[in-house]
Scaffold this active site. Sequence first.
Site, mmCIF file in Angstrom:
data_model
loop_
_atom_site.group_PDB
_atom_site.id
_atom_site.type_symbol
_atom_site.label_atom_id
_atom_site.label_comp_id
_atom_site.label_asym_id
_atom_site.label_seq_id
_atom_site.Cartn_x
_atom_site.Cartn_y
_atom_site.Cartn_z
ATOM 1 N N GLY A 97 0.852 -1.180 0.000
ATOM 2 C CA GLY A 97 0.000 0.000 0.000
ATOM 3 C C GLY A 97 0.890 1.232 0.000
ATOM 4 O O GLY A 97 2.061 1.157 0.371
ATOM 5 N N GLY A 145 -0.185 -4.739 0.685
ATOM 6 C CA GLY A 145 -1.364 -4.412 -0.121
ATOM 7 C C GLY A 145 -1.485 -5.246 -1.388
ATOM 8 O O GLY A 145 -2.598 -5.530 -1.841
ATOM 9 N N GLU A 168 5.158 -6.043 7.427
ATOM 10 C CA GLU A 168 4.703 -4.835 8.133
ATOM 11 C C GLU A 168 5.251 -4.645 9.542
ATOM 12 O O GLU A 168 5.256 -3.516 10.039
ATOM 13 C CB GLU A 168 3.168 -4.794 8.173
ATOM 14 C CG GLU A 168 2.506 -4.545 6.830
ATOM 15 C CD GLU A 168 2.211 -5.812 6.045
ATOM 16 O OE1 GLU A 168 2.699 -6.899 6.439
ATOM 17 O OE2 GLU A 168 1.495 -5.730 5.044
ATOM 18 N N ASP A 176 -1.795 -6.778 7.492
ATOM 19 C CA ASP A 176 -3.221 -6.469 7.353
ATOM 20 C C ASP A 176 -3.790 -7.057 6.057
ATOM 21 O O ASP A 176 -3.423 -8.164 5.695
ATOM 22 C CB ASP A 176 -3.446 -4.948 7.505
ATOM 23 C CG ASP A 176 -2.887 -4.142 6.355
ATOM 24 O OD1 ASP A 176 -1.903 -4.579 5.729
ATOM 25 O OD2 ASP A 176 -3.427 -3.057 6.052
HETATM 26 C C1 QUE Z 1 7.810 -3.118 4.915
HETATM 27 C C2 QUE Z 1 6.554 -2.804 4.469
HETATM 28 C C3 QUE Z 1 6.354 -2.118 3.265
HETATM 29 C C4 QUE Z 1 7.477 -1.752 2.519
HETATM 30 C C5 QUE Z 1 8.754 -2.094 2.971
HETATM 31 C C6 QUE Z 1 8.899 -2.764 4.168
HETATM 32 C C7 QUE Z 1 5.056 -1.745 2.774
HETATM 33 C C8 QUE Z 1 4.989 -1.016 1.552
HETATM 34 C C9 QUE Z 1 6.155 -0.697 0.852
HETATM 35 C C10 QUE Z 1 6.203 0.076 -0.374
HETATM 36 C C11 QUE Z 1 7.089 -0.290 -1.393
HETATM 37 C C12 QUE Z 1 7.171 0.456 -2.556
HETATM 38 C C13 QUE Z 1 6.402 1.578 -2.720
HETATM 39 C C14 QUE Z 1 5.527 1.956 -1.709
HETATM 40 C C15 QUE Z 1 5.435 1.211 -0.551
HETATM 41 O O1 QUE Z 1 7.359 -1.082 1.345
HETATM 42 O O2 QUE Z 1 4.019 -2.075 3.395
HETATM 43 O O3 QUE Z 1 4.764 3.056 -1.880
HETATM 44 O O4 QUE Z 1 6.470 2.332 -3.860
HETATM 45 O O5 QUE Z 1 3.780 -0.656 1.094
HETATM 46 O O6 QUE Z 1 10.135 -3.097 4.631
HETATM 47 O O7 QUE Z 1 5.469 -3.148 5.179
#
Ligand code: QUE
Length: 386
Positions: A97, A145, A168, A176
Amino acid sequence: MVAICHRMTILQKILGCSLQRHQSLVPLVRRMCSSGPDVLLEDIGNKGLITLNRPKALNALNLGMVRTIYPKLQEWENNKSLVIIKGVGEKAFCAGGDVRSITEGGKKGDPITKDFFREEYYLNCLIGTLEIPYIALLDGITMGGGVGLSVHGMFRIATERSLFAMPETAIGLFPDVGGSHFLPRIGGNLGMYLALTGHRLKGRDVLKAGVATHVCDAVKLPELEDTLLKLENPYPEDVSEVLNDFHNAATFEKDKDFSLKPFLPQIEECFSADSVEGIIDRLQKDGSEWALKNLSILSKMSPTSLKVTHEQITRGADLTLQECLAMEYRLTQRCCEDHDFYEGVRATLIDKDNSPHWQPAILADVTKEKLAHYFSPLAADRELTL
Ligand code: QUE
């Protein structure tokens, strides 16, 4: 837009002419310079195709994408025979997400913290209850997500490039998007292990852990997609037959054992403890290289996230998907009112120093009262009703 104009000017110089005089080139230049909408929804006969289209952000899911997909999927359930979902590019199906936007909005008291999770979970629930075949092509990174967009659907296809995780606890959140539903159902406490450590599964392991239903060689995905889109009024069994054919023909990691196989007895034993402290105690008593590595991983995670996650996965074993999502929605709201989610996103995704300062910093200081508050009902008008 500035970047597009700048690139257009450079192109005009290269072409030695003004684009004004060559209007036919404009659509081509647009295609070269901009990447289009964040998600593409295509009607292909009586099939629907969803393409996540933010390759530079690893196709991470934002609120706009959720708002585009949800009503279309509702419509398609009534007039299509199947839906395929995939991501643009070879790197990711969907990396998660858009937690960066959520935490930025959350600091300003923006409604995004309420709206994003509510609308995302509605979508997760719709995917989990869809009457028509829903086929997710998990080619590349599939985390958070992205897992919610796939795991509750009828079919999930892994390739040699699949990389699955629920990471997460590293960002002060918890697994989630229905993690409390699918993780405790994996068996052997593997779900609790994946949830607490954020362990990444690659390639055929995604199938072996029961997250994917089939595998397919990445190079064959266009042919698989084509074959599915050409089926005439397919039933789920017809989709199964096509997926089985590609699955049986897949050549990657064909004779490889599940990489976690040597550790399954230890996972089952250590991660069945009835508290995070209990799990840590069992890992310490185990004392193997594997146990020490996992103790080190757990020591880096948010203590609050670890305790919330343990409780969430335990409770989820006896709840429906709808009940799981309603519980998780409460937890997201508590995370947005607390400290660690902001700190975890800062350390991991914004400053990228990977040195989060958790509050509280140790498990012993995450009190029973704090945990009970996380799981307590929201004001009646803020609860998630599915
Ligand atoms: C742990 C996470 C997430 C993460 C890295 C973690 C996560 C998440 C993202 C993410 C990755 C690329 C994107 C972005 C979000 O990275 O939940 O917007 O472009 O969404 O170590 O939980």
